[in-house]
Scaffold this active site. Structure first.
Site, PDB file in Angstrom:
ATOM      1  N   GLU A  58     -42.214 -40.348 -16.647  1.00 55.63           N
ATOM      2  CA  GLU A  58     -41.543 -41.583 -17.124  1.00 55.63           C
ATOM      3  C   GLU A  58     -42.491 -42.327 -18.322  1.00 55.63           C
ATOM      4  O   GLU A  58     -43.682 -41.788 -18.233  1.00 55.63           O
ATOM      5  CB  GLU A  58     -40.967 -42.666 -16.129  1.00 55.63           C
ATOM      6  CG  GLU A  58     -39.884 -41.894 -15.226  1.00 55.63           C
ATOM      7  CD  GLU A  58     -39.190 -42.724 -14.381  1.00 55.63           C
ATOM      8  OE1 GLU A  58     -39.818 -43.684 -13.853  1.00 55.63           O
ATOM      9  OE2 GLU A  58     -38.173 -42.484 -13.657  1.00 55.63           O
ATOM     10  N   GLU A  69     -36.469 -30.949 -14.530  1.00 55.84           N
ATOM     11  CA  GLU A  69     -35.914 -29.698 -14.957  1.00 55.84           C
ATOM     12  C   GLU A  69     -36.568 -28.983 -16.532  1.00 55.84           C
ATOM     13  O   GLU A  69     -36.820 -28.099 -16.668  1.00 55.84           O
ATOM     14  CB  GLU A  69     -34.516 -29.795 -15.138  1.00 55.84           C
ATOM     15  CG  GLU A  69     -33.608 -29.905 -13.852  1.00 55.84           C
ATOM     16  CD  GLU A  69     -33.556 -31.383 -13.613  1.00 55.84           C
ATOM     17  OE1 GLU A  69     -34.559 -32.419 -13.937  1.00 55.84           O
ATOM     18  OE2 GLU A  69     -32.399 -31.536 -12.670  1.00 55.84           O
ATOM     19  N   CYS A 109     -29.947 -31.940 -19.247  1.00 54.44           N
ATOM     20  CA  CYS A 109     -30.897 -30.974 -18.607  1.00 54.44           C
ATOM     21  C   CYS A 109     -29.796 -29.736 -18.570  1.00 54.44           C
ATOM     22  O   CYS A 109     -30.212 -28.391 -18.650  1.00 54.44           O
ATOM     23  CB  CYS A 109     -31.335 -31.212 -17.186  1.00 54.44           C
ATOM     24  SG  CYS A 109     -32.653 -32.242 -17.523  1.00 54.44           S
TER      25      CYS A 109
HETATM   26  N1  THU Z   1     -34.085 -37.338 -13.616  1.00 56.88           N
HETATM   27  C1  THU Z   1     -34.880 -35.931 -13.496  1.00 56.88           C
HETATM   28  O1  THU Z   1     -35.968 -35.752 -13.510  1.00 56.88           O
HETATM   29  N2  THU Z   1     -33.582 -35.069 -13.500  1.00 56.88           N
HETATM   30  C2  THU Z   1     -32.467 -35.329 -13.416  1.00 56.88           C
HETATM   31  O2  THU Z   1     -31.426 -34.122 -13.766  1.00 56.88           O
HETATM   32  C3  THU Z   1     -31.660 -36.670 -13.512  1.00 56.88           C
HETATM   33  C4  THU Z   1     -32.841 -37.780 -13.630  1.00 56.88           C
HETATM   34  C5  THU Z   1     -35.196 -38.264 -13.723  1.00 56.88           C
HETATM   35  C6  THU Z   1     -35.191 -38.979 -14.964  1.00 56.88           C
HETATM   36  C7  THU Z   1     -35.803 -40.277 -14.305  1.00 56.88           C
HETATM   37  O3  THU Z   1     -37.387 -40.217 -14.556  1.00 56.88           O
HETATM   38  C8  THU Z   1     -35.425 -40.471 -13.112  1.00 56.88           C
HETATM   39  O4  THU Z   1     -34.966 -39.370 -12.656  1.00 56.88           O
HETATM   40  C9  THU Z   1     -34.240 -41.612 -12.881  1.00 56.88           C
HETATM   41  O5  THU Z   1     -33.374 -41.344 -13.602  1.00 56.88           O
END
Ligand code: THU
Length: 156
Positions: A58, A69, A109
Protein backbone atom coordinates in the site's frame (compact mmCIF):
# COMPACT_ATOMS: atom_id res chain seq x y z
CA UNK A 1 -20.47 -23.98 -12.23
CA UNK A 2 -18.36 -25.82 -14.82
CA UNK A 3 -14.66 -25.72 -13.97
CA UNK A 4 -15.26 -24.33 -10.47
CA UNK A 5 -15.20 -26.59 -7.42
CA UNK A 6 -15.87 -25.63 -3.82
CA UNK A 7 -14.39 -27.21 -0.71
CA UNK A 8 -15.46 -26.79 2.89
CA UNK A 9 -12.07 -27.75 4.21
CA UNK A 10 -8.51 -27.16 3.09
CA UNK A 11 -7.76 -30.81 3.86
CA UNK A 12 -9.95 -31.81 0.91
CA UNK A 13 -7.50 -30.19 -1.53
CA UNK A 14 -4.57 -32.04 -3.11
CA UNK A 15 -1.13 -31.77 -1.50
CA UNK A 16 0.30 -29.32 -4.03
CA UNK A 17 -2.65 -26.97 -3.55
CA UNK A 18 -2.31 -27.16 0.23
CA UNK A 19 1.39 -26.37 -0.07
CA UNK A 20 0.69 -23.37 -2.29
CA UNK A 21 -1.95 -22.08 0.15
CA UNK A 22 0.67 -22.40 2.88
CA UNK A 23 3.09 -20.31 0.78
CA UNK A 24 0.37 -17.70 0.18
CA UNK A 25 -0.22 -17.51 3.94
CA UNK A 26 3.50 -16.96 4.49
CA UNK A 27 3.51 -14.26 1.81
CA UNK A 28 0.68 -12.40 3.57
CA UNK A 29 3.13 -11.78 6.44
CA UNK A 30 5.07 -9.51 4.10
CA UNK A 31 2.09 -7.33 3.25
CA UNK A 32 2.54 -3.61 3.73
CA UNK A 33 -1.02 -2.66 4.62
CA UNK A 34 -0.99 0.07 7.27
CA UNK A 35 -4.09 1.71 5.75
CA UNK A 36 -6.52 -1.15 5.11
CA UNK A 37 -4.97 -3.53 7.68
CA UNK A 38 -6.02 -6.22 5.22
CA UNK A 39 -3.13 -8.58 4.55
CA UNK A 40 -3.22 -10.53 1.30
CA UNK A 41 -0.82 -13.20 0.08
CA UNK A 42 -0.61 -14.79 -3.35
CA UNK A 43 1.54 -17.72 -4.45
CA UNK A 44 2.23 -19.05 -7.93
CA UNK A 45 3.43 -22.54 -8.79
CA UNK A 46 5.50 -22.62 -11.98
CA UNK A 47 5.96 -25.56 -14.31
CA UNK A 48 9.49 -26.26 -12.99
CA UNK A 49 8.33 -26.28 -9.36
CA UNK A 50 9.45 -22.73 -8.58
CA UNK A 51 7.11 -20.86 -6.21
CA UNK A 52 6.74 -17.09 -6.58
CA UNK A 53 4.90 -15.11 -3.95
CA UNK A 54 3.49 -11.61 -3.58
CA UNK A 55 1.73 -9.55 -0.95
CA UNK A 56 -0.26 -6.33 -1.13
CA UNK A 57 1.81 -3.16 -1.00
CA UNK A 58 0.00 0.00 0.00
CA UNK A 59 0.85 3.69 -0.20
CA UNK A 60 -0.33 6.85 1.55
CA UNK A 61 -1.52 7.86 -1.90
CA UNK A 62 -4.24 5.21 -1.84
CA UNK A 63 -4.73 4.61 -5.58
CA UNK A 64 -1.11 3.49 -5.77
CA UNK A 65 -1.78 0.41 -3.62
CA UNK A 66 -0.95 -2.81 -5.43
CA UNK A 67 -2.75 -6.11 -4.87
CA UNK A 68 -0.85 -9.25 -3.88
CA UNK A 69 -1.92 -11.10 -7.02
CA UNK A 70 -0.40 -8.54 -9.38
CA UNK A 71 2.77 -8.19 -7.30
CA UNK A 72 3.29 -11.95 -7.69
CA UNK A 73 2.36 -12.09 -11.38
CA UNK A 74 4.56 -9.18 -12.44
CA UNK A 75 7.47 -10.51 -10.41
CA UNK A 76 7.06 -13.88 -12.10
CA UNK A 77 6.99 -12.31 -15.58
CA UNK A 78 10.06 -10.21 -14.82
CA UNK A 79 12.16 -12.91 -13.19
CA UNK A 80 11.05 -16.18 -14.81
CA UNK A 81 10.53 -15.57 -18.50
CA UNK A 82 9.64 -18.68 -20.47
CA UNK A 83 8.14 -20.52 -17.52
CA UNK A 84 4.45 -21.20 -17.14
CA UNK A 85 2.16 -20.82 -14.17
CA UNK A 86 0.32 -24.01 -13.26
CA UNK A 87 -1.48 -22.87 -10.11
CA UNK A 88 -2.20 -19.75 -8.04
CA UNK A 89 -3.39 -19.48 -4.43
CA UNK A 90 -4.74 -16.35 -2.74
CA UNK A 91 -5.50 -15.86 0.95
CA UNK A 92 -6.17 -12.88 3.23
CA UNK A 93 -6.41 -12.09 6.91
CA UNK A 94 -6.90 -8.97 8.99
CA UNK A 95 -3.94 -7.50 10.86
CA UNK A 96 -3.20 -9.41 14.09
CA UNK A 97 -5.74 -12.11 13.23
CA UNK A 98 -4.70 -15.57 12.13
CA UNK A 99 -8.09 -16.66 10.76
CA UNK A 100 -8.43 -16.29 7.03
CA UNK A 101 -11.13 -14.09 5.57
CA UNK A 102 -12.59 -14.07 2.06
CA UNK A 103 -9.92 -13.33 -0.53
CA UNK A 104 -11.89 -12.94 -3.72
CA UNK A 105 -9.51 -11.34 -6.19
CA UNK A 106 -10.64 -7.90 -7.38
CA UNK A 107 -11.72 -7.25 -10.96
CA UNK A 108 -8.43 -5.60 -11.93
CA UNK A 109 -6.48 -8.63 -10.76
CA UNK A 110 -8.84 -11.01 -12.54
CA UNK A 111 -8.19 -9.12 -15.78
CA UNK A 112 -4.43 -9.46 -15.30
CA UNK A 113 -4.69 -13.08 -14.13
CA UNK A 114 -6.66 -13.98 -17.26
CA UNK A 115 -4.23 -12.25 -19.63
CA UNK A 116 -1.39 -14.26 -18.10
CA UNK A 117 -3.18 -17.37 -19.36
CA UNK A 118 -3.31 -15.84 -22.83
CA UNK A 119 0.40 -15.03 -22.64
CA UNK A 120 1.35 -18.58 -21.79
CA UNK A 121 -1.33 -20.22 -23.97
CA UNK A 122 -2.28 -22.48 -21.06
CA UNK A 123 -4.81 -22.16 -18.28
CA UNK A 124 -3.76 -22.35 -14.65
CA UNK A 125 -5.75 -23.24 -11.55
CA UNK A 126 -6.77 -20.60 -9.03
CA UNK A 127 -7.48 -21.42 -5.38
CA UNK A 128 -9.09 -18.77 -3.24
CA UNK A 129 -10.43 -18.77 0.27
CA UNK A 130 -14.04 -17.66 -0.05
CA UNK A 131 -16.73 -16.77 2.50
CA UNK A 132 -18.15 -19.22 5.07
CA UNK A 133 -14.89 -21.17 5.25
CA UNK A 134 -15.26 -22.17 1.65
CA UNK A 135 -12.38 -22.80 -0.67
CA UNK A 136 -12.84 -22.29 -4.39
CA UNK A 137 -10.77 -24.04 -7.03
CA UNK A 138 -11.13 -22.77 -10.60
CA UNK A 139 -9.69 -24.76 -13.47
CA UNK A 140 -8.77 -21.53 -15.26
CA UNK A 141 -8.28 -17.89 -14.22
CA UNK A 142 -10.41 -16.69 -17.14
CA UNK A 143 -13.45 -18.41 -15.59
CA UNK A 144 -13.34 -15.65 -12.99
CA UNK A 145 -13.94 -12.97 -15.61
CA UNK A 146 -16.55 -13.82 -18.23
CA UNK A 147 -16.69 -11.49 -21.25
CA UNK A 148 -13.31 -10.05 -20.36
CA UNK A 149 -11.56 -7.38 -22.38
CA UNK A 150 -8.84 -8.90 -24.53
CA UNK A 151 -6.15 -7.76 -26.94
CA UNK A 152 -8.41 -8.92 -29.78
CA UNK A 153 -10.29 -5.63 -29.52
CA UNK A 154 -7.06 -3.78 -30.25
CA UNK A 155 -6.32 -5.61 -33.50
CA UNK A 156 -6.38 -3.59 -36.76
N1 THU B 1 -6.16 -6.49 -2.20
C1 THU B 1 -5.39 -7.48 -2.76
O1 THU B 1 -4.18 -7.58 -2.46
N2 THU B 1 -5.97 -8.33 -3.62
C2 THU B 1 -7.27 -8.26 -4.04
O2 THU B 1 -7.65 -8.95 -4.97
C3 THU B 1 -8.20 -7.38 -3.33
C4 THU B 1 -7.57 -6.32 -2.49
C5 THU B 1 -5.53 -5.54 -1.29
C6 THU B 1 -5.41 -4.16 -1.85
C7 THU B 1 -5.37 -3.32 -0.61
O3 THU B 1 -4.04 -3.26 -0.14
C8 THU B 1 -6.19 -4.12 0.40
O4 THU B 1 -6.28 -5.42 -0.12
C9 THU B 1 -7.58 -3.56 0.66
O5 THU B 1 -8.26 -3.38 -0.51
Amino acid sequence: MKGIETFKNLEELDNESKYLVHKAKEAAHHAYAPYSKFHVGAALMLDDGTVITGSNQENASYPLCMCAERVALYAMASLHQGKRITKMAVVAHKKNHKELVAAASCGACRQVMAEFEERQHTPYEVIMHHTDSQWIKCASASLLLPFMFTSESLND
